[in-house]
Design an enzyme around this catalytic site. Structure first.
Site, mmCIF file in Angstrom:
data_model
loop_
_atom_site.group_PDB
_atom_site.id
_atom_site.type_symbol
_atom_site.label_atom_id
_atom_site.label_comp_id
_atom_site.label_asym_id
_atom_site.label_seq_id
_atom_site.Cartn_x
_atom_site.Cartn_y
_atom_site.Cartn_z
ATOM 1 N N GLN A 231 -27.879 -39.668 -20.670
ATOM 2 C CA GLN A 231 -28.864 -39.617 -19.636
ATOM 3 C C GLN A 231 -30.177 -40.380 -19.917
ATOM 4 O O GLN A 231 -30.919 -40.327 -19.084
ATOM 5 C CB GLN A 231 -28.931 -38.116 -19.573
ATOM 6 C CG GLN A 231 -27.807 -37.165 -19.235
ATOM 7 C CD GLN A 231 -27.281 -37.122 -17.980
ATOM 8 O OE1 GLN A 231 -28.198 -37.707 -17.112
ATOM 9 N NE2 GLN A 231 -26.266 -36.696 -17.676
ATOM 10 N N ASP B 81 -27.042 -39.575 -28.581
ATOM 11 C CA ASP B 81 -26.320 -39.773 -27.297
ATOM 12 C C ASP B 81 -27.196 -40.044 -26.067
ATOM 13 O O ASP B 81 -28.016 -39.182 -25.888
ATOM 14 C CB ASP B 81 -25.699 -38.208 -27.305
ATOM 15 C CG ASP B 81 -24.903 -38.161 -25.459
ATOM 16 O OD1 ASP B 81 -24.960 -39.160 -24.902
ATOM 17 O OD2 ASP B 81 -24.534 -37.120 -25.691
ATOM 18 N N LYS C 186 -23.126 -43.403 -15.110
ATOM 19 C CA LYS C 186 -24.315 -42.624 -14.715
ATOM 20 C C LYS C 186 -25.560 -43.543 -14.432
ATOM 21 O O LYS C 186 -26.703 -43.219 -14.152
ATOM 22 C CB LYS C 186 -24.491 -41.538 -15.858
ATOM 23 C CG LYS C 186 -23.519 -40.687 -16.297
ATOM 24 C CD LYS C 186 -24.032 -39.530 -17.114
ATOM 25 C CE LYS C 186 -23.064 -38.871 -17.711
ATOM 26 N NZ LYS C 186 -22.280 -37.975 -16.753
ATOM 27 N N CYS D 34 -20.365 -29.122 -19.008
ATOM 28 C CA CYS D 34 -20.098 -29.657 -20.293
ATOM 29 C C CYS D 34 -20.968 -29.357 -21.478
ATOM 30 O O CYS D 34 -21.332 -29.904 -22.341
ATOM 31 C CB CYS D 34 -19.771 -31.104 -20.476
ATOM 32 S SG CYS D 34 -18.312 -31.478 -19.296
ATOM 33 N N HIS E 233 -23.860 -32.245 -25.230
ATOM 34 C CA HIS E 233 -22.980 -32.220 -24.377
ATOM 35 C C HIS E 233 -21.483 -32.129 -25.280
ATOM 36 O O HIS E 233 -21.519 -32.493 -26.279
ATOM 37 C CB HIS E 233 -22.919 -33.745 -23.551
ATOM 38 C CG HIS E 233 -21.831 -33.926 -22.604
ATOM 39 N ND1 HIS E 233 -20.378 -34.006 -22.768
ATOM 40 C CD2 HIS E 233 -21.759 -33.722 -21.165
ATOM 41 C CE1 HIS E 233 -19.945 -34.329 -21.755
ATOM 42 N NE2 HIS E 233 -20.679 -33.983 -20.726
HETATM 43 C C1 LIG Z 1 -25.779 -36.221 -22.348
HETATM 44 C C2 LIG Z 1 -24.180 -36.498 -22.070
HETATM 45 N N1 LIG Z 1 -23.413 -37.065 -23.229
HETATM 46 C C3 LIG Z 1 -22.168 -37.491 -22.998
HETATM 47 C C4 LIG Z 1 -21.632 -37.543 -21.708
HETATM 48 C C5 LIG Z 1 -20.253 -37.918 -21.693
HETATM 49 O O1 LIG Z 1 -20.255 -39.264 -20.636
HETATM 50 P P1 LIG Z 1 -18.732 -39.816 -20.297
HETATM 51 O O2 LIG Z 1 -18.126 -38.688 -19.564
HETATM 52 O O3 LIG Z 1 -18.996 -41.038 -19.389
HETATM 53 O O4 LIG Z 1 -18.020 -39.800 -21.455
HETATM 54 C C6 LIG Z 1 -22.341 -37.012 -20.838
HETATM 55 C C7 LIG Z 1 -21.833 -37.206 -19.242
HETATM 56 O O5 LIG Z 1 -20.603 -36.600 -18.800
HETATM 57 C C8 LIG Z 1 -23.776 -36.618 -20.743
HETATM 58 O O6 LIG Z 1 -24.512 -36.187 -19.795
#
Ligand SMILES: Cc1ncc(COP(=O)(O)O)c(C=O)c1O
Ligand SMILES: Cc1ncc(COP(=O)(O)O)c(C=O)c1O
Lengths: 427, 148, 427, 148
Positions: free
Chosen positions: A220, A217, A243, A383, A140
């Site tokens: 998910q 990370d 999430k 993203c 992401h």
């Molecule tokens: C795999 C992953 N990493 C990071 C993020 C970032 O999360 P956040 O937008 O809550 O900072 C997301 C979601 O947008 C994600 O799906």
């Protein structure tokens, strides 16, 4: 897990989905044209049960006060609720000590916290010119850009694992990619685009062989899988409340005590200090050291309620439901002419996000037709532009599932895709 | 909120007339602890002789609870073998962190039992523990130095 | 404003305080011992009206979705609500363009954002070895520590204005303190400890003469005063939602477009990018450039509702009420033997936070006795240790007021202080 | 959600058969614009002769709305004096940002009026404007270069 029958997986996994759905007020919404809401965008953000919304409302109506500062009854209550939320989250992910859980505003802040403190750090964990940082092509943006900024600013080098045609990490070069110059390896556990579940433990083992720090990370993963950070092999793990049926405005970074202690502070300010003089300051112990200013108090309490909610269902059941509904969706989508799935097409080591293309219809147009039927999916690059580029596409349509998703939702998606194809006269 | 259960007469007595206050020589270790929330501070020295707490001297600024508990600490631990003092320390910490559910052991804690009520006031537990945490830290340093 | 009569200032300033109080559910709370809540800790965090709580609940129950990413009805609604909140906040502070309002998690993050981007920046706004940063001795820790970190890390020098015995900034050396080497001047507008309202425009004028950037910590100002950033003379202004009847988890940084455009990004990740490739990324235009990841969506919407709430009362009335209640409190507290006010004792250029000492009773003990009567105040250093040290004290008791504060609340405080003195047998 | 109001026949026609597509020489300015939300991209060139838009050529990847609106852009503006083209541009942008409240002016916008329905779909407004913003940017560059 292949060849799952098309009959109600919900029943198979022992989850009372109608009871669950009744907890989510938004699922009663009727959208334009009289269509009931079919929410298939949970990887983007999940919906919230009444229990989570109520926990925050009750806090504001009865206990609201700042935390860790006040010697009054509301302050005591608010502080206790905030710290209880930390304990809940720590238990939920198997942290040895609640002080290892740092509340942030989202996963992105948690990842940036790590990248920034590695830039400013001294000693073992500092990243300097000539060092290497390894990520993957399926990250992401929130696990790419912080490392690009770090490596550009320090003169370190960014390297990455590629993706196989099946949407798995290409680990064939792992031993050269992760080498003696590698200081950090940061990987996504479950891809939000491809759905791939990555072998974090294997990567962590190699990273630790060369003394690199392992960042995961888990944005998910924590919503979908039973997580035990103690056995994961990672040093730092980031995830995000919204999430996992929690509110917006709250995320978390878990870190091993030794690592968090060795890193310098990130944001400076109230609550993260031991003492402040104009000439210099000293820092509070964990977790306060990394929580400058008034934290997202109601949001942490909401996340605590979210964790209670998921625990009451049972994370094994949540995972089994996700697996079953994903299998069902993969099978039904696989039958659609002209539809190509980006990522693993078998429900093995795979999370509940399915990105796909439909030949001749742009994802924006696909999702617009779906939306006209009340079916909410995501269209775009989710993203994850590099992963899209890897597959030669600019964007895709993504359906993603959660505890409240039914086979009927998937059926509505499939029907909607048929209509989209007809509307745009393809297939 | 039952003020009397918090502010026992023993506590107020120690507050008005702290025992063993002031910084003295000789000492093996000196520490400075701060309560980050409110800024209360204590500078505390320990003097160990043959594995016994020979002296605890301190300069403390803070509320009635933190002042009194440091006074009780000195009163209780001076003269005790370090091992035994550590046990008293543990017992006191347990009492403080027990949210009012732990029954105080008067044989071990003596005047320290007066702090049982403090455990019900979460914001004040840190006050009661300020001097005690400082003592533990200083003693650990002194023991390590003696060995090293 | 001296010599205010002891009769109900609320009536004088044309604010229907009973109607306002009815909006705040927590004000009905009965505390231990049957005492009604007397909340005098609003400078720490304010209470929340039903309108703000409801706005967030409605969002979660009916419109929850991620923002700026989704092509579906919920996504449209959520994005529109989030951006409408930005417009409301922009209007509230007189920003020329909503894109100049960056949502952060609190004021501390906003201030750290500035200090960090000045460290990483290139060009005019970069802070480098030999440069000087000027703050004041009455700053909140959140406007001290970020500058300490910045100056330590870059080799710049931190300097500061002192405080006079009356609790005002000592501006006598302004022309040498702010000089050709000064790159940044960061000042608190309204002190959260002393209550002082500082002459921001005058300081900004001098700072701009030497080309320094002017940062204003308006955390206590935006809640209390009609604010017009366009005429303030500052380049960057930070404030926080939870002190202005808004939720936790949301703050804001306003900045002049040219300045924000010239600064590099702070947090990297989703939503703040224009395009991402593994080899490098480019940034989205304002405000997205500074909003990485999923923002505090419900919280921004709550802040929008807070701004609506305050605007409906009228910020001139809010300020007049604050002024009147502060005047009343100063007068009543001034009559108490052994009580010393830290900060201006006249209600002139003074906000609604009054810190004081009572000879012979420690602030913790004062506030404990008050709490036993249902009166909530703050005891400690209020995240302003240097200002306390300036007055030779470690901590103080602070009473602070807001739109829902009545003269009866102040009377309860005064009665409580009498009891505290009696309990500890002083005076 | 009224799909027909969004996807007017004119839009679908331009989508299936975009006018003036492809990148051509000569040109004074070329820009590359991206819709950060979805990744849609356009590379667009402008060729100005004596203050007139002589050619607009482009390579666009994106949804039906962004493709069709770029096609309509080229169709409408090629051959117009730059000043007049800028007025058309403004009219189109106003229509798009009008949330469906602005009455489209067919005399000025011709096929562009078909996008009136898009204004009611906030997420798609950026799609419709992608090519138009690129054209404005490119034209501004070309004009500055010509003067400079
Ligand atoms: C795999 C992953 N990493 C990071 C993020 C970032 O999360 P956040 O937008 O809550 O900072 C997301 C979601 O947008 C994600 O799906
Ligand atoms: C003057 C001042 N500045 C900064 C802050 C920090 O605000 P926050 O804790 O919301 O980051 C506060 C409040 O705590 C304050 O009163």
């Amino acid at each position: 897990m292949t060849g799952v029958s098309l009959q109600a997986p919900a029943a198979r996994v022992d989850i009372d989905i109608e009871k669950i759905r009744a907890d989510f007020p938004i699922l009663d919404r009727v959208m334009a044209g009289g269509h009931p809401l079919v929410y298939l965008d949970s990887a983007n953000t999940s919906q919230k049960p009444r229990q989570v919304i109520d926990a925050m409302t009750t806090h504001y109506e009865q206990f609201n006060a700042n935390v860790g500062r006040a010697v009054h009854q509301l302050g005591d209550a608010s502080t206790a609720a905030y710290e209880r939320a930390r304990v809940k989250v720590a238990d939920f992910i198997g942290a040895a000590d609640p002080a290892e859980v740092i509340f942030t505003k989202n996963a992105s802040e948690a990842l940036n916290l790590v990248a920034n403190t590695l830039a400013w750090g001294s000693g073992d964990y500092a990243v300097r010119a000539g060092d290497q940082v390894v990520i993957t092509e399926m990250e992401h943006h929130s696990n790419i850009v912080p490392w690009q900024l770090l490596t550009e600013r320090t003169g370190a080098t960014l390297r990455w694992f590629g993706i196989t045609d099946e949407g798995r990490l290409d680990l064939s070069q792992i031993d050269s990619l992760i080498n003696e110059r590698t200081k950090v390896v940061s990987v996504v556990w479950v891809s939000n685009m491809l759905g791939t579940v990555n072998p974090v433990a294997e990567i962590a083992r190699r990273a630790h062989e060369v003394g690199a720090l392992v960042v995961v990370d888990a944005s998910q993963a924590v919503p979908q899988l039973p997580v035990d950070v103690a056995s994961l092999g990672a040093d730092l793990v980031a995830f995000t409340g919204h999430k996992m049926v929690g509110p917006t405005g709250i995320g978390a970074l878990w870190g091993r005590t030794e690592v968090l202690n060795a890193l310098p502070p990130f944001l400076g300010g109230g609550s993260m200090i031991e003492t402040v003089a104009m000439a210099g300051s000293t820092w509070a112990p964990l977790p306060a050291k990394f929580e400058a200013g008034t934290p997202p108090i109601a949001e942490a309490i909401g996340l605590g309620a979210a964790v209670d909610y998921l625990s009451a269902i049972g994370m094994d059941r949540v995972a089994a439901h996700e697996q079953a509904i994903t299998a069902y969706a993969l099978e039904r989508l696989g039958d659609i002419d002209g539809l190509t799935i980006l990522g693993p097409s078998e429900p093995v080591d795979r999370g509940g996000a399915i990105s796909f293309e439909i030949a001749g219809v742009h994802p924006h147009d696909v999702s617009q037709v779906l939306d006209s039927l009340g079916v909410a999916v995501r269209a775009g690059h989710h993203c994850a532009k590099p992963a899209h580029r890897r597959f030669g596409v600019q964007s895709s349509t993504r359906a993603s599932f959660y505890v409240y998703t039914t086979t009927a939702d998937v059926d509505a998606l499939v029907d909607g895709l048929d209509q989209a194809k007809r509307f745009f006269q393809v297939g | 909120m039952d003020l009397q259960s918090l502010y026992q007469a023993i506590i107020l007595d120690h507050y008005r007339d702290p025992h063993h206050a002031g910084l003295r020589e000789p000492y093996e270790a000196e520490v400075h602890h701060v309560n980050p929330t409110c800024g209360d501070e204590v500078t505390l020295r320990v003097h160990l002789v043959d594995g016994t707490v020979s002296d605890i001297s301190y300069d403390a600024e803070g509320c009635s609870i933190s002042q009194a508990s440091t006074s009780v600490l000195a009163e209780l631990l001076i003269g005790k073998p370090v091992d035994e003092a550590m046990t008293v320390h543990e017992t006191f910490v347990e009492l403080m962190q027990g949210r009012g559910q732990v029954e105080p052991d008067e044989d071990v804690l003596e005047d320290g039992v007066a702090f049982a009520g403090v455990a019900k006031f979460p914001a004040r537990v840190k006050c009661a523990l300020l001097g005690w945490m400082a003592w533990k830290d200083a003693t650990a340093q002194a023991v390590v130095d003696a060995r090293g």
